[in-house]
Design a protein around this motif. Structure first.
Motif, mmCIF file in Angstrom:
data_model
loop_
_atom_site.group_PDB
_atom_site.id
_atom_site.type_symbol
_atom_site.label_atom_id
_atom_site.label_comp_id
_atom_site.label_asym_id
_atom_site.label_seq_id
_atom_site.Cartn_x
_atom_site.Cartn_y
_atom_site.Cartn_z
ATOM 1 N N UNK A 83 36.620 38.961 36.618
ATOM 2 C CA UNK A 83 36.244 39.309 37.712
ATOM 3 C C UNK A 83 36.533 38.205 38.836
ATOM 4 N N UNK A 84 36.291 36.984 38.402
ATOM 5 C CA UNK A 84 36.423 35.986 39.279
ATOM 6 C C UNK A 84 37.971 35.603 39.700
ATOM 7 N N UNK A 85 38.802 36.105 38.790
ATOM 8 C CA UNK A 85 40.289 35.968 39.228
ATOM 9 C C UNK A 85 40.576 37.119 40.252
ATOM 10 N N UNK A 86 40.019 38.303 39.894
ATOM 11 C CA UNK A 86 40.350 39.425 40.483
ATOM 12 C C UNK A 86 39.639 39.167 42.289
ATOM 13 N N UNK A 87 38.536 38.603 42.413
ATOM 14 C CA UNK A 87 37.917 38.424 43.306
ATOM 15 C C UNK A 87 38.667 37.259 44.196
ATOM 16 N N UNK A 88 39.272 36.422 43.569
ATOM 17 C CA UNK A 88 40.282 35.288 44.206
ATOM 18 C C UNK A 88 41.457 35.999 44.881
ATOM 19 N N UNK A 89 42.031 36.827 44.008
ATOM 20 C CA UNK A 89 43.095 37.500 44.520
ATOM 21 C C UNK A 89 42.908 38.472 45.762
ATOM 22 N N UNK A 90 41.499 38.935 45.968
ATOM 23 C CA UNK A 90 41.274 39.891 46.806
ATOM 24 C C UNK A 90 40.904 38.842 48.382
ATOM 25 N N UNK A 91 40.348 37.767 48.101
ATOM 26 C CA UNK A 91 40.063 37.018 49.192
ATOM 27 C C UNK A 91 41.305 36.244 49.759
ATOM 28 N N UNK A 92 42.306 36.068 48.640
ATOM 29 C CA UNK A 92 43.735 35.518 49.238
ATOM 30 C C UNK A 92 44.425 36.822 49.972
ATOM 31 N N UNK A 93 44.403 38.009 49.615
ATOM 32 C CA UNK A 93 44.978 39.120 50.328
ATOM 33 C C UNK A 93 44.205 39.491 51.789
ATOM 34 N N UNK A 94 43.014 39.076 51.745
ATOM 35 C CA UNK A 94 42.388 39.623 52.957
ATOM 36 C C UNK A 94 43.038 39.175 54.302
ATOM 37 N N UNK A 95 43.573 37.982 54.631
ATOM 38 C CA UNK A 95 44.338 37.467 55.886
ATOM 39 C C UNK A 95 45.708 38.219 55.888
ATOM 40 N N UNK A 96 46.464 38.687 54.526
ATOM 41 C CA UNK A 96 47.563 39.005 54.627
ATOM 42 C C UNK A 96 47.620 40.489 54.838
ATOM 43 N N UNK A 97 47.037 41.089 54.066
ATOM 44 C CA UNK A 97 47.073 42.519 53.920
ATOM 45 C C UNK A 97 45.718 43.202 54.670
ATOM 46 N N UNK A 98 44.927 42.382 55.080
ATOM 47 C CA UNK A 98 43.723 42.832 55.736
ATOM 48 C C UNK A 98 42.532 43.388 54.586
ATOM 49 N N UNK A 99 41.061 43.586 55.274
ATOM 50 C CA UNK A 99 40.122 43.777 54.328
ATOM 51 C C UNK A 99 40.255 45.351 53.790
ATOM 52 N N UNK A 100 40.831 46.216 54.947
ATOM 53 C CA UNK A 100 40.911 47.562 54.512
ATOM 54 C C UNK A 100 42.125 47.764 53.632
ATOM 55 N N UNK A 101 42.780 46.930 53.066
ATOM 56 C CA UNK A 101 43.549 46.864 51.891
ATOM 57 C C UNK A 101 43.225 46.456 50.720
ATOM 58 N N UNK A 102 42.915 45.139 50.961
ATOM 59 C CA UNK A 102 42.534 44.230 49.847
ATOM 60 C C UNK A 102 41.169 44.720 48.909
ATOM 61 N N UNK A 103 40.120 45.234 50.078
ATOM 62 C CA UNK A 103 38.985 45.946 49.201
ATOM 63 C C UNK A 103 39.129 46.853 48.584
ATOM 64 N N UNK A 104 39.866 47.963 48.841
ATOM 65 C CA UNK A 104 40.125 49.122 48.163
ATOM 66 C C UNK A 104 40.936 48.813 46.877
ATOM 67 N N UNK A 105 42.055 47.719 47.079
ATOM 68 C CA UNK A 105 42.864 47.483 45.958
ATOM 69 C C UNK A 105 41.809 46.803 44.830
ATOM 70 N N UNK A 106 40.580 45.997 45.131
ATOM 71 C CA UNK A 106 39.751 45.265 44.352
ATOM 72 C C UNK A 106 39.019 46.496 43.751
ATOM 73 N N UNK A 107 38.610 47.434 44.479
ATOM 74 C CA UNK A 107 37.654 48.404 43.777
ATOM 75 C C UNK A 107 38.366 49.367 42.942
ATOM 76 N N UNK A 108 39.725 49.703 43.046
ATOM 77 C CA UNK A 108 40.372 50.317 42.135
ATOM 78 C C UNK A 108 40.482 49.593 41.132
ATOM 79 N N UNK A 109 40.738 48.267 40.995
ATOM 80 C CA UNK A 109 40.797 47.418 39.598
ATOM 81 C C UNK A 109 39.545 47.368 39.063
ATOM 82 N N UNK A 110 38.704 46.927 39.916
ATOM 83 C CA UNK A 110 37.248 46.864 39.289
ATOM 84 C C UNK A 110 36.736 48.252 38.785
ATOM 85 N N UNK A 111 36.950 49.318 39.223
ATOM 86 C CA UNK A 111 36.113 50.530 38.912
ATOM 87 C C UNK A 111 36.987 51.153 37.689
ATOM 88 N N UNK A 112 38.423 51.415 38.141
ATOM 89 C CA UNK A 112 39.269 52.257 37.050
ATOM 90 C C UNK A 112 39.672 51.418 35.801
#
Length: 162
Positions: A83-112
């Motif tokens: 989970x720490x690694x996934x959150x690190x990737x999500x934080x890294x993606x925020x400025x590149x892809x934006x919150x509205x792409x990074x957060x759903x990707x994290x949620x897809x990974x975390x939930x599914x």
């Protein structure tokens, strides 16, 4: 373990009191001029909630009778690292892809993948969360979240809501 729980809970209560003290200097009620909450509202109320949660941890640790010998078991360490690694990737993606792409990707990974939930729940939460965040932060509070390369996609929405 109980001593650590108690010390951390007391530290969080003290930190919450510190945050509430400084948030109290700002208006914490409804601001009639701007039509929204005062600048100190969210820090104050979130700090109060954090203090209550820490007090709950403190009370629970006072009621526990047995001591735990190990802080982390080997089985608990692997999910924490994942989970720490996934959150690190999500934080890294925020400025590149934006919150509205990074957060759903994290949620897809975390939930599914990590949580092994069904596609219906995963899909609903992965779509509903960014929609809620857009309306809460951008439309209601007028706080712009990072959008990265998706910024042009929001121009029609800005024209509609602003």
């Amino acid at each position: 373990m109980q001593t650590a729980d108690r010390m951390i809970a007391l530290a969080i209560v003290a930190m919450s009191a510190y945050f509430m003290y400084y948030a109290w200097e700002l208006p914490i009620g409804w601001n009639g001029e701007t039509g929204g909450p005062g600048a100190g509202a969210f820090p104050f109320w979130l700090s109060l909630i954090m203090a209550f949660a820490a007090l709950g941890v403190l009370l629970r640790s006072l009621r526990q009778e047995r001591q735990l010998t190990r802080f982390f078991s080997d089985r608990a360490l692997r999910p924490i690292i994942a989970v720490t690694l996934a959150l690190t990737v999500t934080i890294f993606l925020m400025p590149l892809a934006g919150a509205y792409i990074a957060l759903p990707l994290f949620m897809l990974w975390y939930l599914k993948i990590f949580g092994r939930h069904g596609w219906i729940l995963t899909g609903i939460l992965a779509v509903a969360t960014p929609v809620f965040l857009f309306f809460f932060f951008e439309v209601t509070l007028k706080i712009l979240l990072p959008k990265g390369f998706t910024e042009p996609w929001f121009i029609p929405l800005y024209a509609k809501f602003f």
